[in-house]
Motif scaffolding. Structure first.
Motif, PDB file in Angstrom:
ATOM      1  N   UNK A  31       0.834  -1.213   0.000  1.00 45.75           N
ATOM      2  CA  UNK A  31       0.000   0.000   0.000  1.00 45.75           C
ATOM      3  C   UNK A  31       0.863   1.255   0.000  1.00 45.75           C
ATOM      4  N   UNK A  32       0.404   2.260  -0.740  1.00 49.87           N
ATOM      5  CA  UNK A  32       1.115   3.532  -0.825  1.00 49.87           C
ATOM      6  C   UNK A  32       0.677   4.495   0.278  1.00 49.87           C
ATOM      7  N   UNK A  33      -0.502   4.253   0.859  1.00 54.63           N
ATOM      8  CA  UNK A  33      -1.003   5.131   1.906  1.00 54.63           C
ATOM      9  C   UNK A  33      -2.432   4.785   2.255  1.00 54.63           C
ATOM     10  N   UNK A  34      -2.978   5.546   3.200  1.00 56.49           N
ATOM     11  CA  UNK A  34      -4.370   5.332   3.596  1.00 56.49           C
ATOM     12  C   UNK A  34      -4.955   6.635   4.109  1.00 56.49           C
ATOM     13  N   UNK A  35      -6.278   6.658   4.146  1.00 58.84           N
ATOM     14  CA  UNK A  35      -6.997   7.828   4.662  1.00 58.84           C
ATOM     15  C   UNK A  35      -8.358   7.361   5.169  1.00 58.84           C
ATOM     16  N   UNK A  36      -8.990   8.195   5.952  1.00 57.69           N
ATOM     17  CA  UNK A  36     -10.331   7.879   6.448  1.00 57.69           C
ATOM     18  C   UNK A  36     -11.311   7.871   5.279  1.00 57.69           C
ATOM     19  N   UNK A  37     -12.250   6.946   5.312  1.00 61.55           N
ATOM     20  CA  UNK A  37     -13.311   6.863   4.309  1.00 61.55           C
ATOM     21  C   UNK A  37     -14.429   7.821   4.706  1.00 61.55           C
ATOM     22  N   UNK A  38     -15.418   7.976   3.842  1.00 62.32           N
ATOM     23  CA  UNK A  38     -16.554   8.841   4.173  1.00 62.32           C
ATOM     24  C   UNK A  38     -17.431   8.211   5.253  1.00 62.32           C
ATOM     25  N   UNK A  39     -17.397   6.884   5.378  1.00 61.49           N
ATOM     26  CA  UNK A  39     -18.116   6.208   6.460  1.00 61.49           C
ATOM     27  C   UNK A  39     -17.191   6.059   7.661  1.00 61.49           C
ATOM     28  N   UNK A  40     -17.643   6.514   8.811  1.00 60.47           N
ATOM     29  CA  UNK A  40     -16.845   6.468  10.027  1.00 60.47           C
ATOM     30  C   UNK A  40     -16.425   5.028  10.345  1.00 60.47           C
ATOM     31  N   UNK A  41     -15.156   4.870  10.701  1.00 60.75           N
ATOM     32  CA  UNK A  41     -14.628   3.563  11.071  1.00 60.75           C
ATOM     33  C   UNK A  41     -14.040   2.784   9.911  1.00 60.75           C
ATOM     34  N   UNK A  42     -14.185   3.301   8.698  1.00 61.90           N
ATOM     35  CA  UNK A  42     -13.618   2.650   7.522  1.00 61.90           C
ATOM     36  C   UNK A  42     -12.466   3.482   6.973  1.00 61.90           C
ATOM     37  N   UNK A  43     -11.581   2.794   6.266  1.00 63.85           N
ATOM     38  CA  UNK A  43     -10.415   3.449   5.688  1.00 63.85           C
ATOM     39  C   UNK A  43     -10.251   3.051   4.235  1.00 63.85           C
ATOM     40  N   UNK A  44      -9.655   3.960   3.463  1.00 64.27           N
ATOM     41  CA  UNK A  44      -9.338   3.719   2.059  1.00 64.27           C
ATOM     42  C   UNK A  44      -7.834   3.474   1.974  1.00 64.27           C
ATOM     43  N   UNK A  45      -7.459   2.340   1.417  1.00 68.64           N
ATOM     44  CA  UNK A  45      -6.054   2.000   1.215  1.00 68.64           C
ATOM     45  C   UNK A  45      -5.723   2.293  -0.238  1.00 68.64           C
ATOM     46  N   UNK A  46      -4.716   3.120  -0.486  1.00 68.82           N
ATOM     47  CA  UNK A  46      -4.261   3.435  -1.840  1.00 68.82           C
ATOM     48  C   UNK A  46      -3.173   2.442  -2.221  1.00 68.82           C
ATOM     49  N   UNK A  47      -3.344   1.793  -3.373  1.00 67.44           N
ATOM     50  CA  UNK A  47      -2.392   0.774  -3.783  1.00 67.44           C
ATOM     51  C   UNK A  47      -2.385   0.652  -5.298  1.00 67.44           C
ATOM     52  N   UNK A  48      -1.649  -0.337  -5.803  1.00 70.65           N
ATOM     53  CA  UNK A  48      -1.576  -0.592  -7.246  1.00 70.65           C
ATOM     54  C   UNK A  48      -1.721  -2.078  -7.497  1.00 70.65           C
ATOM     55  N   UNK A  49      -2.258  -2.387  -8.671  1.00 73.12           N
ATOM     56  CA  UNK A  49      -2.378  -3.786  -9.109  1.00 73.12           C
ATOM     57  C   UNK A  49      -2.513  -3.785 -10.625  1.00 73.12           C
ATOM     58  N   UNK A  50      -1.748  -4.641 -11.273  1.00 69.50           N
ATOM     59  CA  UNK A  50      -1.834  -4.747 -12.722  1.00 69.50           C
ATOM     60  C   UNK A  50      -1.513  -3.458 -13.452  1.00 69.50           C
ATOM     61  N   UNK A  51      -0.598  -2.656 -12.880  1.00 74.63           N
ATOM     62  CA  UNK A  51      -0.206  -1.403 -13.512  1.00 74.63           C
ATOM     63  C   UNK A  51      -1.205  -0.268 -13.352  1.00 74.63           C
ATOM     64  N   UNK A  52      -2.219  -0.472 -12.508  1.00 72.85           N
ATOM     65  CA  UNK A  52      -3.250   0.549 -12.286  1.00 72.85           C
ATOM     66  C   UNK A  52      -3.340   0.907 -10.812  1.00 72.85           C
ATOM     67  N   UNK A  53      -3.838   2.089 -10.544  1.00 72.63           N
ATOM     68  CA  UNK A  53      -4.119   2.509  -9.170  1.00 72.63           C
ATOM     69  C   UNK A  53      -5.424   1.874  -8.714  1.00 72.63           C
TER      70      UNK A  53
END
Length: 76
Positions: A31-53
């Motif tokens: 993973x390249x990073x993370x941030x809080x999601x719009x729903x409380x208690x959830x997070x968005x993980x930024x990553x790559x797969x197959x040459x795409x974000x």
């Protein structure tokens, strides 16, 4: 290290989006990073797969020490 729990929604999306659990674990491991999601208690993980974000939505369950993976999708 926490165990992963894969949601029913994610399992369907894995088939639709042509990735598997090994791919998912690799995405989370690199993973390249993370941030809080719009729903409380959830997070968005930024990553790559197959040459795409990609974004992976997770919800930690501290009581059971599980990281529940809600969904994962490529960014277009």
């Amino acid at each position: 290290m926490w165990e992963l729990e894969l949601s029913a929604h994610l399992l369907k999306r894995m088939k639709d989006r042509a990735f598997n659990e090994v791919d998912l674990r690799r995405m989370l491991e690199h993973a390249a990073g993370h941030r809080a999601d719009i729903l409380e208690g959830r997070f968005v993980i930024d990553t790559r797969h197959g040459g795409r974000s990609w974004e992976v939505i997770v919800e930690p369950d501290e009581m059971r020490q599980l990281l529940v993976v809600i969904t994962a999708y490529p960014l277009d």
